[in-house]
Structures are given as structure tokens and as C-alpha cells.
Design a protein around this motif. Structure first.
Motif, PDB file in Angstrom:
ATOM      1  N   ASN A  84       8.980   1.859 -11.210  1.00 50.01           N
ATOM      2  CA  ASN A  84       9.203   0.829  -9.935  1.00 50.01           C
ATOM      3  C   ASN A  84       8.529   1.361  -8.927  1.00 50.01           C
ATOM      4  O   ASN A  84       7.876   0.457  -8.136  1.00 50.01           O
ATOM      5  N   PHE A  85       8.149   2.393  -8.478  1.00 49.78           N
ATOM      6  CA  PHE A  85       7.466   2.988  -7.489  1.00 49.78           C
ATOM      7  C   PHE A  85       6.028   2.357  -7.467  1.00 49.78           C
ATOM      8  O   PHE A  85       5.321   2.090  -6.659  1.00 49.78           O
ATOM      9  N   LEU A  86       5.154   2.918  -8.576  1.00 54.66           N
ATOM     10  CA  LEU A  86       3.959   2.455  -8.985  1.00 54.66           C
ATOM     11  C   LEU A  86       3.638   0.956  -8.833  1.00 54.66           C
ATOM     12  O   LEU A  86       2.542   0.571  -8.339  1.00 54.66           O
ATOM     13  N   SER A  87       4.638   0.311  -9.488  1.00 54.37           N
ATOM     14  CA  SER A  87       4.307  -1.076  -9.559  1.00 54.37           C
ATOM     15  C   SER A  87       4.454  -1.838  -8.229  1.00 54.37           C
ATOM     16  O   SER A  87       3.768  -2.788  -7.775  1.00 54.37           O
ATOM     17  N   SER A  88       5.718  -1.635  -7.326  1.00 57.75           N
ATOM     18  CA  SER A  88       5.917  -1.917  -6.165  1.00 57.75           C
ATOM     19  C   SER A  88       4.932  -1.628  -5.174  1.00 57.75           C
ATOM     20  O   SER A  88       4.402  -2.563  -4.155  1.00 57.75           O
ATOM     21  N   GLU A  89       4.154  -0.523  -5.331  1.00 53.58           N
ATOM     22  CA  GLU A  89       3.313  -0.165  -4.241  1.00 53.58           C
ATOM     23  C   GLU A  89       1.818  -0.630  -4.668  1.00 53.58           C
ATOM     24  O   GLU A  89       0.963  -0.449  -3.956  1.00 53.58           O
ATOM     25  N   GLY A  90       1.660  -1.164  -5.747  1.00 53.86           N
ATOM     26  CA  GLY A  90       0.164  -1.860  -6.081  1.00 53.86           C
ATOM     27  C   GLY A  90      -0.560  -0.756  -6.981  1.00 53.86           C
ATOM     28  O   GLY A  90      -1.697  -0.953  -6.877  1.00 53.86           O
ATOM     29  N   ILE A  91      -0.137   0.232  -7.331  1.00 55.49           N
ATOM     30  CA  ILE A  91      -0.821   1.429  -7.705  1.00 55.49           C
ATOM     31  C   ILE A  91      -1.353   1.206  -9.094  1.00 55.49           C
ATOM     32  O   ILE A  91      -2.487   1.223  -9.479  1.00 55.49           O
ATOM     33  N   VAL A  92      -0.386   0.809  -9.619  1.00 54.97           N
ATOM     34  CA  VAL A  92      -0.613   0.482 -11.280  1.00 54.97           C
ATOM     35  C   VAL A  92       0.194  -0.829 -11.578  1.00 54.97           C
ATOM     36  O   VAL A  92       1.082  -0.884 -11.154  1.00 54.97           O
ATOM     37  N   LYS A  93      -0.566  -1.511 -12.524  1.00 56.24           N
ATOM     38  CA  LYS A  93       0.308  -2.727 -12.877  1.00 56.24           C
ATOM     39  C   LYS A  93       1.328  -2.363 -13.804  1.00 56.24           C
ATOM     40  O   LYS A  93       1.199  -1.542 -14.714  1.00 56.24           O
ATOM     41  N   LYS A  94       2.302  -3.122 -13.931  1.00 54.43           N
ATOM     42  CA  LYS A  94       3.398  -2.895 -14.791  1.00 54.43           C
ATOM     43  C   LYS A  94       3.238  -2.762 -16.397  1.00 54.43           C
ATOM     44  O   LYS A  94       3.731  -1.875 -17.086  1.00 54.43           O
ATOM     45  N   GLU A  95       2.251  -3.483 -16.685  1.00 59.16           N
ATOM     46  CA  GLU A  95       1.832  -3.617 -18.120  1.00 59.16           C
ATOM     47  C   GLU A  95       0.926  -2.549 -18.671  1.00 59.16           C
ATOM     48  O   GLU A  95       0.572  -2.171 -19.529  1.00 59.16           O
ATOM     49  N   ASN A  96       0.344  -1.657 -17.484  1.00 60.25           N
ATOM     50  CA  ASN A  96      -0.500  -0.489 -17.829  1.00 60.25           C
ATOM     51  C   ASN A  96       0.439   0.674 -17.803  1.00 60.25           C
ATOM     52  O   ASN A  96      -0.276   1.556 -17.745  1.00 60.25           O
ATOM     53  N   ILE A  97       1.539   0.623 -17.843  1.00 60.74           N
ATOM     54  CA  ILE A  97       2.510   1.688 -17.641  1.00 60.74           C
ATOM     55  C   ILE A  97       3.028   2.097 -19.077  1.00 60.74           C
ATOM     56  O   ILE A  97       3.682   0.956 -19.662  1.00 60.74           O
ATOM     57  N   LYS A  98       2.970   3.197 -19.901  1.00 62.58           N
ATOM     58  CA  LYS A  98       3.701   3.394 -21.018  1.00 62.58           C
ATOM     59  C   LYS A  98       4.859   4.631 -20.978  1.00 62.58           C
ATOM     60  O   LYS A  98       4.461   5.469 -20.141  1.00 62.58           O
ATOM     61  N   VAL A  99       5.905   3.989 -21.012  1.00 61.61           N
ATOM     62  CA  VAL A  99       6.958   5.018 -20.813  1.00 61.61           C
ATOM     63  C   VAL A  99       7.538   5.580 -22.173  1.00 61.61           C
ATOM     64  O   VAL A  99       7.942   4.825 -22.841  1.00 61.61           O
TER      65      VAL A  99
END
Length: 113
Positions: A95-110
């Protein structure tokens, strides 16, 4: 072979997408967020493959303040710099990385359960 069979090759370059890099990660890959179980109830969250332009120490400082956890930066790893946070912080980091615009949500693998 007739000339009409290979006409579709000049309309679109099949390797054009290979040159494009995804915004927000090293080498066009994904940012990987994992959790590892330390002891019975303790966990460590690791974040790998962040963009090289980021100031990772400032990012750790923001994580520590927002999530009320401890954090460390490991530089000498085979995958590059890795951020370690205490506790299971996977959803908060996404949530932090996507809301701050650092990384797009689709580029994050959990990874993990």
C-alpha cells in the motif's frame, strides 16, 4: 513462399516490448516482498529489487515511522540491496509503495501465505 505470407512482420516489431522497462523496478522486473518466520511468532519482511534511483535510507526511515517497526538495509546480497523490516509488513509495504507512486501495484509480487 508467397510475398503475402511475411507481410505482417513489417507492421509490428515483436521485440519492441523487450526494450521497454516497467516503471518502478530494476531491469524491468518486479519488486519482491517476502516474509520469513524467525522464531515461533516473530517474522521478518524483506523487500528486493527496488528502483536504483531511490534513497533507500530515507525509505527505511519512512517505513519505520509509518509501520512502528525496526528496519535495516543489507547491501552485500546476491540480489542487490535488500530492505528488512521486523514483523509481517507485506500488505502495508504494498500500500505504501503504490500510494506514494514509487512502484505500480502490478509490478509488485508478494510471496508467502
Amino acid at each position: 513462399m508467397s510475398e503475402g505470407a511475411i507481410l505482417n512482420l513489417d507492421k509490428k516489431d515483436p521485440f519492441a516490448e523487450a526494450d521497454e522497462q516497467l516503471v518502478g523496478s530494476n531491469e524491468g522486473g518486479y519488486v519482491h516482498i517476502r516474509t520469513k518466520q524467525r522464531n515461533t511468532r516473530k517474522a521478518v519482511t524483506t523487500i528486493e529489487n527496488l528502483p536504483p534511483k531511490l534513497n533507500l535510507t530515507k525509505l527505511i526511515k519512512a517505513f519505520k515511522k509509518d509501520f512502528n517497526c525496526n528496519g535495516a538495509l543489507k547491501l552485500n546480497t546476491p540480489v542487490g540491496p535488500v530492505i528488512q523490516l521486523t514483523g509481517d509488513q507485506r500488505n502495508r509495504v504494498v500500500n505504501f509503495l503504490s500510494s506514494e507512486g514509487i512502484v505500480k501495484k502490478e509490478n509488485i509480487k508478494v510471496h508467502g501465505a
